[in-house]
Motif scaffolding. Structure first.
Motif, mmCIF file in Angstrom:
data_model
loop_
_atom_site.group_PDB
_atom_site.id
_atom_site.type_symbol
_atom_site.label_atom_id
_atom_site.label_comp_id
_atom_site.label_asym_id
_atom_site.label_seq_id
_atom_site.Cartn_x
_atom_site.Cartn_y
_atom_site.Cartn_z
ATOM 1 N N TYR A 178 0.872 -1.107 0.012
ATOM 2 C CA TYR A 178 0.095 0.063 -0.043
ATOM 3 C C TYR A 178 0.779 1.186 -0.024
ATOM 4 O O TYR A 178 1.540 1.632 1.000
ATOM 5 C CB TYR A 178 -0.846 0.002 1.239
ATOM 6 N N ASP A 179 0.868 1.940 -1.174
ATOM 7 C CA ASP A 179 2.077 2.849 -1.248
ATOM 8 C C ASP A 179 1.466 4.478 -1.205
ATOM 9 O O ASP A 179 1.835 5.109 -1.568
ATOM 10 C CB ASP A 179 2.430 3.090 -2.622
ATOM 11 N N GLN A 180 0.241 4.548 -0.463
ATOM 12 C CA GLN A 180 -0.319 5.659 -0.146
ATOM 13 C C GLN A 180 -0.013 6.363 1.186
ATOM 14 O O GLN A 180 0.538 5.550 2.012
ATOM 15 C CB GLN A 180 -2.004 5.671 -0.148
ATOM 16 N N THR A 181 0.002 7.825 1.316
ATOM 17 C CA THR A 181 0.495 8.103 2.590
ATOM 18 C C THR A 181 -0.486 8.157 3.649
ATOM 19 O O THR A 181 -1.931 7.996 3.434
ATOM 20 C CB THR A 181 0.790 9.705 2.275
ATOM 21 N N TYR A 182 0.036 8.507 4.979
ATOM 22 C CA TYR A 182 -0.806 8.341 6.106
ATOM 23 C C TYR A 182 -1.954 9.606 6.006
ATOM 24 O O TYR A 182 -3.049 9.614 6.568
ATOM 25 C CB TYR A 182 -0.180 8.554 7.382
ATOM 26 N N ILE A 186 -5.813 9.780 6.459
ATOM 27 C CA ILE A 186 -6.692 10.468 7.329
ATOM 28 C C ILE A 186 -7.706 11.488 6.603
ATOM 29 O O ILE A 186 -8.910 11.643 7.096
ATOM 30 C CB ILE A 186 -5.761 11.398 8.066
ATOM 31 N N SER A 187 -7.386 11.914 5.609
ATOM 32 C CA SER A 187 -8.353 12.945 4.846
ATOM 33 C C SER A 187 -9.603 11.973 4.383
ATOM 34 O O SER A 187 -10.593 12.314 4.368
ATOM 35 C CB SER A 187 -7.834 13.576 3.740
ATOM 36 N N GLY A 188 -9.347 10.900 3.884
ATOM 37 C CA GLY A 188 -10.186 9.689 3.759
ATOM 38 C C GLY A 188 -11.218 9.661 4.574
ATOM 39 O O GLY A 188 -12.495 9.288 4.393
ATOM 40 N N LEU A 194 -17.919 12.681 6.744
ATOM 41 C CA LEU A 194 -18.740 14.014 6.265
ATOM 42 C C LEU A 194 -19.639 13.704 5.168
ATOM 43 O O LEU A 194 -20.812 14.087 4.861
ATOM 44 C CB LEU A 194 -17.835 15.009 5.686
ATOM 45 N N GLY A 195 -19.253 12.365 4.455
ATOM 46 C CA GLY A 195 -20.291 12.280 3.275
ATOM 47 C C GLY A 195 -21.573 11.661 3.679
ATOM 48 O O GLY A 195 -22.364 12.009 3.098
ATOM 49 N N GLY A 196 -21.683 10.742 4.808
ATOM 50 C CA GLY A 196 -23.038 10.024 5.170
ATOM 51 C C GLY A 196 -23.607 11.223 5.856
ATOM 52 O O GLY A 196 -24.889 10.961 5.966
#
Length: 209
Positions: A178-182, A186-188, A194-196
């Motif tokens: 998994y090459d995504q940043t922390y 956190i933003s996800g 917020l989405g729901g």
């Protein structure tokens, strides 16, 4: 093995899933409300708001939207906590009830929801102990946990043995890269909350659905 499967003997798959989701949500909502009002001593409105926040935090709703049937049992955490701490239930009866609920959870969802429950309890139980230490009757809690664990393992032995026998020959050994940043994670999390609770109601009110 699960409530949706049982309902499919009477209803079509979609209706079965909707009924099971509604049933678990209603039971969880009522359990959390009674836990906050009767056990913790909060007011009626505070208890209602607490039960709403627990079910409407985006976790249950978003898993339901994408079809994760195993996560339908998430609200049953409230049932476990209410039966565990309520003095209405004698410790043996409480152990039997929690054992049945745990059996339902194991058979419909398994490891993942149990892990999530563990993380949730690791946050919730210390907060309860700090604010209401009188609730923690350790003799009763130990007895209830013993009986519920014994019954849950006994009821679920067939599934656990079948899974163990299968996984011995087909283990799920993978390398997860998994090459995504922390920061992106956190933003996800923020967007998921917020989405729901905000974006979807806003789109509905403004007619942009």
């Amino acid at each position: 093995y699960s409530l949706p499967q049982l309902l499919m003997h009477v209803f079509n798959p979609w209706t079965s899933l909707m009924i099971s989701l509604s049933s678990y949500s209603a039971l969880g909502f009522l359990s959390f409300y009674l836990l906050l009002k009767e056990v913790c001593g909060f007011s009626k409105y505070s208890s209602l708001m607490g039960a709403v926040f627990i079910l409407a935090n985006g976790f249950l709703v978003q898993h339901a939207i994408v079809g994760h049937v195993g996560f339908q049992v998430f609200p049953l955490l409230g049932t476990i906590l209410y039966v565990l701490f309520s003095r209405k239930f004698e410790h043996t009866h409480a152990g039997i009830l929690i054992g049945i609920v745990s059996f339902v959870i194991i058979n419909q969802s398994g490891f993942y929801i149990a892990f999530i429950f563990s993380l949730s309890l690791a946050i919730m139980l210390p907060l309860m102990y700090l604010t209401l230490p009188v609730l923690f009757d350790w003799h009763r809690i130990s007895s209830v946990v013993f009986w519920s664990g014994l019954l849950a393992l006994s009821f679920s032995a067939s599934k656990l043995m079948a899974v163990y026998s299968f996984m011995r020959f087909f283990p799920r050994e993978i390398n997860d890269i998994y090459d995504q940043t922390y920061l992106l994670g956190i933003s996800g999390l923020g967007l998921q909350l917020l989405g729901g609770m905000m974006i979807i109601p806003y789109l509905a009110l403004t007619g942009r659905e």
